[in-house]
Design a protein around this motif. Structure first.
Motif, PDB file in Angstrom:
ATOM      1  N   LEU A  24       0.760  -1.096  -0.053  1.00 29.56           N
ATOM      2  CA  LEU A  24       0.126  -0.231  -0.180  1.00 29.56           C
ATOM      3  C   LEU A  24       0.932   1.273   0.146  1.00 29.56           C
ATOM      4  O   LEU A  24       1.875   1.567   0.656  1.00 29.56           O
ATOM      5  CB  LEU A  24      -1.039  -0.005   1.119  1.00 29.56           C
ATOM      6  CG  LEU A  24      -1.603   1.342   1.479  1.00 29.56           C
ATOM      7  CD1 LEU A  24      -2.846   1.557   0.502  1.00 29.56           C
ATOM      8  CD2 LEU A  24      -2.104   1.272   2.842  1.00 29.56           C
ATOM      9  N   ALA A  25       0.533   2.107  -0.809  1.00 29.23           N
ATOM     10  CA  ALA A  25       1.367   3.457  -0.913  1.00 29.23           C
ATOM     11  C   ALA A  25       0.339   4.630  -0.961  1.00 29.23           C
ATOM     12  O   ALA A  25      -0.778   4.579  -1.506  1.00 29.23           O
ATOM     13  CB  ALA A  25       2.557   3.409  -2.155  1.00 29.23           C
ATOM     14  N   SER A  40       4.299   4.362   2.276  1.00 28.54           N
ATOM     15  CA  SER A  40       4.510   3.154   1.406  1.00 28.54           C
ATOM     16  C   SER A  40       5.049   1.932   2.379  1.00 28.54           C
ATOM     17  O   SER A  40       5.950   2.113   3.140  1.00 28.54           O
ATOM     18  CB  SER A  40       5.446   3.353   0.491  1.00 28.54           C
ATOM     19  OG  SER A  40       5.629   2.128  -0.523  1.00 28.54           O
ATOM     20  N   GLU A  41       4.160   0.912   2.415  1.00 36.19           N
ATOM     21  CA  GLU A  41       4.478  -0.132   3.590  1.00 36.19           C
ATOM     22  C   GLU A  41       3.855  -1.586   3.080  1.00 36.19           C
ATOM     23  O   GLU A  41       2.710  -1.376   2.218  1.00 36.19           O
ATOM     24  CB  GLU A  41       4.108   0.219   5.067  1.00 36.19           C
ATOM     25  CG  GLU A  41       2.532   0.490   4.895  1.00 36.19           C
ATOM     26  CD  GLU A  41       2.247   1.029   6.382  1.00 36.19           C
ATOM     27  OE1 GLU A  41       2.563   0.316   7.224  1.00 36.19           O
ATOM     28  OE2 GLU A  41       1.755   2.012   6.492  1.00 36.19           O
ATOM     29  N   PRO A  42       4.159  -2.702   3.506  1.00 35.05           N
ATOM     30  CA  PRO A  42       3.339  -3.894   3.354  1.00 35.05           C
ATOM     31  C   PRO A  42       2.095  -3.760   3.722  1.00 35.05           C
ATOM     32  O   PRO A  42       1.860  -3.349   5.008  1.00 35.05           O
ATOM     33  CB  PRO A  42       4.265  -5.142   3.646  1.00 35.05           C
ATOM     34  CG  PRO A  42       5.633  -4.277   4.000  1.00 35.05           C
ATOM     35  CD  PRO A  42       5.535  -2.872   4.306  1.00 35.05           C
ATOM     36  N   SER A 145       7.784  -2.121 -10.304  1.00 31.07           N
ATOM     37  CA  SER A 145       8.693  -2.049  -9.088  1.00 31.07           C
ATOM     38  C   SER A 145       7.755  -2.495  -8.030  1.00 31.07           C
ATOM     39  O   SER A 145       8.252  -2.460  -6.690  1.00 31.07           O
ATOM     40  CB  SER A 145       8.860  -0.356  -8.906  1.00 31.07           C
ATOM     41  OG  SER A 145       7.454   0.303  -8.363  1.00 31.07           O
ATOM     42  N   GLU A 146       6.572  -2.866  -8.075  1.00 30.87           N
ATOM     43  CA  GLU A 146       5.674  -3.378  -7.104  1.00 30.87           C
ATOM     44  C   GLU A 146       5.425  -2.262  -6.184  1.00 30.87           C
ATOM     45  O   GLU A 146       5.492  -2.471  -4.880  1.00 30.87           O
ATOM     46  CB  GLU A 146       6.298  -4.554  -6.284  1.00 30.87           C
ATOM     47  CG  GLU A 146       6.497  -5.658  -7.432  1.00 30.87           C
ATOM     48  CD  GLU A 146       6.937  -7.051  -6.656  1.00 30.87           C
ATOM     49  OE1 GLU A 146       7.079  -6.980  -5.385  1.00 30.87           O
ATOM     50  OE2 GLU A 146       6.930  -8.113  -7.494  1.00 30.87           O
ATOM     51  N   LEU A 147       5.392  -0.915  -6.418  1.00 24.33           N
ATOM     52  CA  LEU A 147       5.161   0.162  -5.574  1.00 24.33           C
ATOM     53  C   LEU A 147       6.581   0.387  -4.572  1.00 24.33           C
ATOM     54  O   LEU A 147       6.174   1.089  -3.574  1.00 24.33           O
ATOM     55  CB  LEU A 147       3.939   0.258  -4.666  1.00 24.33           C
ATOM     56  CG  LEU A 147       2.757   0.201  -5.750  1.00 24.33           C
ATOM     57  CD1 LEU A 147       1.385   0.237  -5.086  1.00 24.33           C
ATOM     58  CD2 LEU A 147       2.685   1.275  -7.040  1.00 24.33           C
ATOM     59  N   ILE A 175      -2.377   0.502  -4.518  1.00 26.11           N
ATOM     60  CA  ILE A 175      -2.018  -0.999  -4.124  1.00 26.11           C
ATOM     61  C   ILE A 175      -1.308  -1.601  -5.054  1.00 26.11           C
ATOM     62  O   ILE A 175      -1.560  -1.479  -6.440  1.00 26.11           O
ATOM     63  CB  ILE A 175      -3.033  -1.750  -3.476  1.00 26.11           C
ATOM     64  CG1 ILE A 175      -4.356  -1.819  -4.293  1.00 26.11           C
ATOM     65  CG2 ILE A 175      -3.753  -0.963  -1.843  1.00 26.11           C
ATOM     66  CD1 ILE A 175      -5.444  -2.592  -3.944  1.00 26.11           C
ATOM     67  N   TYR A 176      -0.722  -2.703  -4.798  1.00 23.16           N
ATOM     68  CA  TYR A 176      -0.276  -3.642  -5.854  1.00 23.16           C
ATOM     69  C   TYR A 176      -0.550  -5.011  -5.418  1.00 23.16           C
ATOM     70  O   TYR A 176      -0.556  -5.514  -4.036  1.00 23.16           O
ATOM     71  CB  TYR A 176       1.381  -3.530  -5.905  1.00 23.16           C
ATOM     72  CG  TYR A 176       2.009  -4.642  -6.546  1.00 23.16           C
ATOM     73  CD1 TYR A 176       2.123  -4.659  -8.129  1.00 23.16           C
ATOM     74  CD2 TYR A 176       2.819  -5.712  -5.922  1.00 23.16           C
ATOM     75  CE1 TYR A 176       2.509  -5.716  -8.840  1.00 23.16           C
ATOM     76  CE2 TYR A 176       3.018  -6.873  -6.627  1.00 23.16           C
ATOM     77  CZ  TYR A 176       3.113  -6.825  -8.011  1.00 23.16           C
ATOM     78  OH  TYR A 176       3.583  -7.738  -8.932  1.00 23.16           O
TER      79      TYR A 176
END
Length: 491
Positions: A24-25, A40-42, A145-147, A175-176
């Protein structure tokens, strides 16, 4: 994307247990268009309570009706973008002069300088940097880049802030996820252990942030009643997009699915200068434009019988299309509409103006005028809401940003009317069937009455001359009621 394909992706957000969101970013933008916070974090690191709130936002982004709130948009051809005239970036972004420079020099909206006589060699040298600003290239980079690339995220946030037309505070969420697409048997049964491909995507949601209402509440720490502290709360999304599209249950990076809460407005600058997509008209403009188009083409042939025949033939055409392409969104192009007019008995003389009048619906200058009118209505509503918030607060200092938002709204309301900007993106010349075809009801209206008849039973309406006046005639049947009171039929 079909409704079924949209729902398949939407179902990924039903529960946190089955949710496969990897990252999530986001960026919080204040009323002065400044980045107040980025993160930006898991996704799995978040508390469960927050996960549920985010999932609600993502589900809402993919909610609505295909062709109305959910629109398939295709990226502009790269060749067209690369051949813009001097004085514009290759991305198709028109430059604005830099007040600190003189002559023909200036600075582009997304960075980089230009002159009116930009050399081809300079374009080639800057090509790699410029391509990062194009819609598909930037989105593919974010997805690859998967954010996790902060510089790409910052670039995207900057583009949104420059082009997103909104008065007040808002939150950009991305989100990715990599979705293992299950295989499907010939009879439509999913096989979770037989994946066809991995569909990796980014979903973007742009959410307004509204000031909470003032009031009294209980402070558990002090055990007392106090004035509640106001804060900006995240609302459900205004717009968003899913990239790449999930067409045919597979990755389609030639297109994206665009989501819009409002059916009468487009974020034109954002679509043109950031996403670089061709668009279909907003649903409300399709309906209003079609009504004006039919009235103009028919002219003095706009009799009740002709209009009724036109509506019936249009309904029949749409139903046949839906049977031929079950589950798919049905659009009507120029030739299809012309066939409907011919079948409805419109004269050859009137049909001569058909092509020109049909194309005028998609004239960008006219569409922009209507867009400005819609924007003014929304801005006026925001100003009225801001006035109510100011009047209900104890002091303006307790509401950071509210007066800024109000002032911005008033400024926009005064300038939008004179805005000369006309988007140059391609408008696809087609109409979403459900926006123009009366699939459920046939409506007859004047200032004194409204009559709705099931579109399957328009044969109960007739026209007759009675005492020298042309009248609508409806048979009195045994099941007729007036305000719920049964009415006896008969002679």
């Amino acid at each position: 994307m079909t409704k079924k394909e949209v729902n398949e992706i939407k179902s990924l957000f039903d529960t946190i247990q089955d949710c496969g969101i990897a990252r999530l970013a986001g960026c919080y933008v204040n009323g002065e268009k400044e980045k107040a916070l980025t993160f930006s974090e898991p996704f799995y690191n978040l508390p469960d309570e927050e996960k549920y709130k985010y999932l609600e936002i993502f589900r809402k982004t993919l909610s609505g009706t295909p062709g109305k709130n959910l629109l398939d948009m295709h990226f502009e051809d790269a060749g067209e973008i690369a051949t813009k005239e001097p004085g514009k970036l290759e991305t198709g972004i028109e430059e604005t002069g830099n007040p600190g420079k003189t002559g023909a020099e200036g600075t582009g909206e997304f960075g980089g300088t230009f002159t009116g006589e930009t050399a081809i060699s300079d374009k080639i040298e800057n090509k790699k940097d410029i391509e990062l600003n194009t819609g598909r290239t930037l989105l593919n980079s974010l997805r690859a880049s998967e954010l996790k690339d902060d510089s790409l995220l910052e670039r995207f946030y900057d583009h949104v802030i420059e082009t997103y037309n909104y008065v007040g505070n808002y939150l950009i969420l991305m989100i990715y996820q990599a979705y293992d697409v299950p295989g499907v048997t010939t009879d439509g049964i999913e096989m979770d252990d037989a994946s066809d491909e991995v569909y990796s995507y980014v979903l973007c949601s742009i959410c307004p942030m509204k000031l909470t209402k003032p009031g009294l509440g209980f402070d558990a720490d002090l055990g007392e009643i106090h004035t509640l502290r106001q804060s900006f709360a995240v609302e459900l999304p205004d717009i968003g997009f899913l990239f790449p599209a999930f067409n045919g249950r597979s990755t389609d990076d030639q297109a994206l699915l665009y989501s819009s809460r409002k059916t009468d407005m487009l974020q034109e600058v954002f679509l043109e200068k950031v996403l670089h997509v061709s668009v279909t008209l907003p649903a409300k403009q399709q309906k209003e434009g079609f009504t004006e188009f039919v009235s103009t083409v028919l002219g003095d042939e706009s009799s009740f019988e002709t209009v009724l025949a036109l509506q019936e033939n249009l309904k029949e055409t749409v139903e046949n299309r839906k049977q031929e392409a079950a589950g798919e969104t049905v659009f009507l192009d120029k030739q299809t509409m012309r066939n409907v007019f011919e079948k409805s008995g419109v004269s050859g003389e009137k049909l001569e103006a058909f092509d020109r009048k049909f194309d005028e619906q998609f004239d960008m200058k006219r569409l922009r005028e209507r867009q400005i009118e819609a924007e003014i209505r929304h801005v006026d509503a925001e100003v009225r809401r801001g006035d109510a918030e100011v009047n209900s607060a104890a002091t303006e200092n307790e509401m950071p940003g509210s007066s800024v938002a109000k002032n911005n709204a008033q400024e926009n309301r005064g300038t939008e009317r004179n805005q000369a900007y006309v988007p140059s993106f391609k408008v696809e010349e087609k109409l979403f069937a459900d926006n123009v075809a009366p699939l459920r009801n046939f409506e007859v209206r004047n200032k004194n009455m409204v009559l709705r008849v099931s579109s399957r039973h328009t044969d109960i309406i007739d026209t007759r001359m009675i005492d020298g006046k042309k009248c609508l005639v409806i048979e009195l049947t045994d099941d007729m009621t007036v305000n719920g009171i049964p009415v006896e039929g008969g002679a």
